[in-house]
Design a protein around this motif. Sequence first.
Motif, PDB file in Angstrom:
ATOM      1  N   ALA A 127     -48.191 -89.009 -32.376  1.00  0.00           N
ATOM      2  CA  ALA A 127     -47.158 -88.755 -33.390  1.00  0.00           C
ATOM      3  C   ALA A 127     -47.774 -88.195 -34.669  1.00  0.00           C
ATOM      4  O   ALA A 127     -47.257 -87.217 -35.248  1.00  0.00           O
ATOM      5  CB  ALA A 127     -46.390 -90.035 -33.688  1.00  0.00           C
ATOM      6  N   PHE A 128     -48.877 -88.772 -35.147  1.00  0.00           N
ATOM      7  CA  PHE A 128     -49.495 -88.311 -36.394  1.00  0.00           C
ATOM      8  C   PHE A 128     -50.066 -86.898 -36.252  1.00  0.00           C
ATOM      9  O   PHE A 128     -49.836 -86.040 -37.115  1.00  0.00           O
ATOM     10  CB  PHE A 128     -50.601 -89.272 -36.828  1.00  0.00           C
ATOM     11  N   LEU A 129     -50.795 -86.639 -35.170  1.00  0.00           N
ATOM     12  CA  LEU A 129     -51.412 -85.326 -35.016  1.00  0.00           C
ATOM     13  C   LEU A 129     -50.368 -84.248 -34.733  1.00  0.00           C
ATOM     14  O   LEU A 129     -50.501 -83.114 -35.216  1.00  0.00           O
ATOM     15  CB  LEU A 129     -52.455 -85.365 -33.895  1.00  0.00           C
ATOM     16  N   ALA A 130     -49.342 -84.579 -33.961  1.00  0.00           N
ATOM     17  CA  ALA A 130     -48.275 -83.610 -33.715  1.00  0.00           C
ATOM     18  C   ALA A 130     -47.521 -83.296 -35.001  1.00  0.00           C
ATOM     19  O   ALA A 130     -47.164 -82.138 -35.271  1.00  0.00           O
ATOM     20  CB  ALA A 130     -47.310 -84.144 -32.649  1.00  0.00           C
ATOM     21  N   THR A 131     -47.283 -84.320 -35.827  1.00  0.00           N
ATOM     22  CA  THR A 131     -46.628 -84.090 -37.116  1.00  0.00           C
ATOM     23  C   THR A 131     -47.499 -83.234 -38.024  1.00  0.00           C
ATOM     24  O   THR A 131     -46.996 -82.333 -38.718  1.00  0.00           O
ATOM     25  CB  THR A 131     -46.321 -85.434 -37.796  1.00  0.00           C
ATOM     26  N   LEU A 132     -48.795 -83.495 -38.031  1.00  0.00           N
ATOM     27  CA  LEU A 132     -49.716 -82.689 -38.848  1.00  0.00           C
ATOM     28  C   LEU A 132     -49.684 -81.226 -38.419  1.00  0.00           C
ATOM     29  O   LEU A 132     -49.650 -80.315 -39.267  1.00  0.00           O
ATOM     30  CB  LEU A 132     -51.131 -83.251 -38.734  1.00  0.00           C
ATOM     31  N   LEU A 133     -49.674 -80.988 -37.105  1.00  0.00           N
ATOM     32  CA  LEU A 133     -49.617 -79.618 -36.603  1.00  0.00           C
ATOM     33  C   LEU A 133     -48.310 -78.944 -37.023  1.00  0.00           C
ATOM     34  O   LEU A 133     -48.308 -77.777 -37.471  1.00  0.00           O
ATOM     35  CB  LEU A 133     -49.751 -79.617 -35.081  1.00  0.00           C
ATOM     36  N   SER A 134     -47.201 -79.660 -36.900  1.00  0.00           N
ATOM     37  CA  SER A 134     -45.902 -79.097 -37.296  1.00  0.00           C
ATOM     38  C   SER A 134     -45.859 -78.801 -38.792  1.00  0.00           C
ATOM     39  O   SER A 134     -45.326 -77.761 -39.216  1.00  0.00           O
ATOM     40  CB  SER A 134     -44.776 -80.069 -36.926  1.00  0.00           C
ATOM     41  N   VAL A 135     -46.392 -79.713 -39.593  1.00  0.00           N
ATOM     42  CA  VAL A 135     -46.361 -79.539 -41.050  1.00  0.00           C
ATOM     43  C   VAL A 135     -47.195 -78.335 -41.471  1.00  0.00           C
ATOM     44  O   VAL A 135     -46.773 -77.528 -42.319  1.00  0.00           O
ATOM     45  CB  VAL A 135     -46.848 -80.823 -41.746  1.00  0.00           C
ATOM     46  N   VAL A 136     -48.380 -78.181 -40.889  1.00  0.00           N
ATOM     47  CA  VAL A 136     -49.250 -77.059 -41.271  1.00  0.00           C
ATOM     48  C   VAL A 136     -48.594 -75.726 -40.915  1.00  0.00           C
ATOM     49  O   VAL A 136     -48.498 -74.812 -41.752  1.00  0.00           O
ATOM     50  CB  VAL A 136     -50.620 -77.196 -40.584  1.00  0.00           C
ATOM     51  N   ILE A 137     -48.131 -75.598 -39.670  1.00  0.00           N
ATOM     52  CA  ILE A 137     -47.518 -74.331 -39.248  1.00  0.00           C
ATOM     53  C   ILE A 137     -46.227 -74.071 -40.022  1.00  0.00           C
ATOM     54  O   ILE A 137     -45.989 -72.968 -40.531  1.00  0.00           O
ATOM     55  CB  ILE A 137     -47.248 -74.349 -37.734  1.00  0.00           C
ATOM     56  N   GLY A 138     -45.362 -75.089 -40.109  1.00  0.00           N
ATOM     57  CA  GLY A 138     -44.081 -74.913 -40.782  1.00  0.00           C
ATOM     58  C   GLY A 138     -44.229 -74.615 -42.264  1.00  0.00           C
ATOM     59  O   GLY A 138     -43.480 -73.798 -42.810  1.00  0.00           O
ATOM     60  N   THR A 139     -45.203 -75.257 -42.926  1.00  0.00           N
ATOM     61  CA  THR A 139     -45.395 -75.038 -44.357  1.00  0.00           C
ATOM     62  C   THR A 139     -45.886 -73.617 -44.633  1.00  0.00           C
ATOM     63  O   THR A 139     -45.356 -72.919 -45.513  1.00  0.00           O
ATOM     64  CB  THR A 139     -46.386 -76.059 -44.922  1.00  0.00           C
ATOM     65  N   VAL A 140     -46.887 -73.188 -43.885  1.00  0.00           N
ATOM     66  CA  VAL A 140     -47.444 -71.851 -44.115  1.00  0.00           C
ATOM     67  C   VAL A 140     -46.393 -70.774 -43.853  1.00  0.00           C
ATOM     68  O   VAL A 140     -46.165 -69.881 -44.686  1.00  0.00           O
ATOM     69  CB  VAL A 140     -48.684 -71.632 -43.227  1.00  0.00           C
ATOM     70  N   LEU A 141     -45.730 -70.840 -42.715  1.00  0.00           N
ATOM     71  CA  LEU A 141     -44.746 -69.806 -42.385  1.00  0.00           C
ATOM     72  C   LEU A 141     -43.513 -69.902 -43.285  1.00  0.00           C
ATOM     73  O   LEU A 141     -42.914 -68.879 -43.637  1.00  0.00           O
ATOM     74  CB  LEU A 141     -44.340 -69.921 -40.915  1.00  0.00           C
ATOM     75  N   GLY A 142     -43.117 -71.118 -43.663  1.00  0.00           N
ATOM     76  CA  GLY A 142     -41.970 -71.276 -44.549  1.00  0.00           C
ATOM     77  C   GLY A 142     -42.232 -70.709 -45.934  1.00  0.00           C
ATOM     78  O   GLY A 142     -41.363 -70.047 -46.524  1.00  0.00           O
ATOM     79  N   VAL A 143     -43.418 -70.951 -46.472  1.00  0.00           N
ATOM     80  CA  VAL A 143     -43.768 -70.411 -47.794  1.00  0.00           C
ATOM     81  C   VAL A 143     -43.833 -68.886 -47.748  1.00  0.00           C
ATOM     82  O   VAL A 143     -43.325 -68.196 -48.651  1.00  0.00           O
ATOM     83  CB  VAL A 143     -45.115 -71.003 -48.270  1.00  0.00           C
ATOM     84  N   VAL A 144     -44.454 -68.356 -46.715  1.00  0.00           N
ATOM     85  CA  VAL A 144     -44.572 -66.899 -46.596  1.00  0.00           C
ATOM     86  C   VAL A 144     -43.192 -66.250 -46.474  1.00  0.00           C
ATOM     87  O   VAL A 144     -42.894 -65.245 -47.131  1.00  0.00           O
ATOM     88  CB  VAL A 144     -45.464 -66.536 -45.395  1.00  0.00           C
ATOM     89  N   ALA A 145     -42.330 -66.833 -45.625  1.00  0.00           N
ATOM     90  CA  ALA A 145     -40.990 -66.264 -45.433  1.00  0.00           C
ATOM     91  C   ALA A 145     -40.174 -66.332 -46.718  1.00  0.00           C
ATOM     92  O   ALA A 145     -39.494 -65.378 -47.089  1.00  0.00           O
ATOM     93  CB  ALA A 145     -40.271 -67.010 -44.308  1.00  0.00           C
ATOM     94  N   GLY A 146     -40.223 -67.462 -47.418  1.00  0.00           N
ATOM     95  CA  GLY A 146     -39.432 -67.603 -48.629  1.00  0.00           C
ATOM     96  C   GLY A 146     -39.929 -66.759 -49.774  1.00  0.00           C
ATOM     97  O   GLY A 146     -39.130 -66.267 -50.586  1.00  0.00           O
ATOM     98  N   TYR A 147     -41.231 -66.530 -49.854  1.00  0.00           N
ATOM     99  CA  TYR A 147     -41.783 -65.785 -50.990  1.00  0.00           C
ATOM    100  C   TYR A 147     -41.630 -64.272 -50.801  1.00  0.00           C
ATOM    101  O   TYR A 147     -41.219 -63.558 -51.724  1.00  0.00           O
ATOM    102  CB  TYR A 147     -43.252 -66.138 -51.182  1.00  0.00           C
ATOM    103  N   TYR A 148     -41.968 -63.782 -49.615  1.00  0.00           N
ATOM    104  CA  TYR A 148     -41.937 -62.338 -49.398  1.00  0.00           C
ATOM    105  C   TYR A 148     -40.517 -61.819 -49.173  1.00  0.00           C
ATOM    106  O   TYR A 148     -40.155 -60.756 -49.665  1.00  0.00           O
ATOM    107  CB  TYR A 148     -42.814 -61.971 -48.190  1.00  0.00           C
ATOM    108  N   GLY A 149     -39.697 -62.577 -48.429  1.00  0.00           N
ATOM    109  CA  GLY A 149     -38.340 -62.125 -48.158  1.00  0.00           C
ATOM    110  C   GLY A 149     -38.321 -60.887 -47.278  1.00  0.00           C
ATOM    111  O   GLY A 149     -39.288 -60.550 -46.583  1.00  0.00           O
TER     112      GLY A 149
END
Length: 331
Positions: A127-149
């Motif tokens: 659970a912890f490692l899967a959550t860490l993987l989801s957070v890293v991927i989701g955070t990076v792609l979410g920030v990039v998508a929201g900033y660049y548009g």
Amino acid sequence: MTAPLDVPGGATDAQPEAVLAGGGVAIQGRSLTQIAWTRLKRDRWALAGGVLIVVLVLVAIFAPLVVKLLGHPPNEFHADQIDPNLSMPIGRWGGISGDHLLGVEPVNGRDLFSRVVYGARISLLIAFLATLLSVVIGTVLGVVAGYYGRWVDTLISRTMDLFLAFPILVFALALAGVVPDRAFGLNGDALRIALLIFIIGFFNWPYIGRIVRGQTLSLREREFVDAARSLGARTPYILFRELLPNLAAPILVYATLLIPTNILFEAALSYLGVGVRPPTATWGGMLSAATTYYSVDPTFMMVPGVAIFVTVLAFNIFGDGLRDALDPRAR
């Protein structure tokens, strides 16, 4: 009209901060972390959930020591605790006794307490490692998508929609049957754990990615971002030094709420037989084995079921309290 007395230490010498504080000590500011901790301490349910989480993590980490003091090896058979005619534990409530705190399994007599403790290591680790993987991927792609548009946002957003529509459970069942016993330099339990972490973590990142993208769309128009641009800051600096620290609170809150979801998903996969293989103890695997005996030995099913229920409840309560502490307007 008399002039005010100029007495050392009197009202005329006091600083404005000291006057407002009602004494000679200046008012000290508090950081956002200190304010959040003060709010969190007022929520007794959230604190109780946090304490329980810490206890569960410590029990999982020191499982060999806990089992050595209070139980037996998790795969050790105890034929003397099983009725030879019925193949069921001797005594009431699944054979609970001073030597076996939670009873024993039917047929083989393995200690339930030890298997639940060792099962916590597998469930929490995945659970912890899967959550860490989801957070890293989701955070990076979410920030990039929201900033660049524009087309970048469109591409990443449609990818999120694709992943959200993907049947993860069906894919996990198919992948578990295709992957051999040895692959990627791993075998046995290590291969199964890595496979579960990849399936759960890689296909759950769009949930946190959408949240981060929405927050980034709002933050990119704020004054501190414009100030960074005017000072000549490059895009990586703005993304990871300006925007990301302001996204820490929602990311942390959602991560605490995603962990119990991953625990349940891992238990479901183990229950369906595509998780870590026996005789390694997992909560889902214990539930799967207990379905044969639940009518004659309900304790066998209640023990891992209660362990999952308490763990998920603790994470949910702590996550709700943490959300209220970091964002009181969400109440």
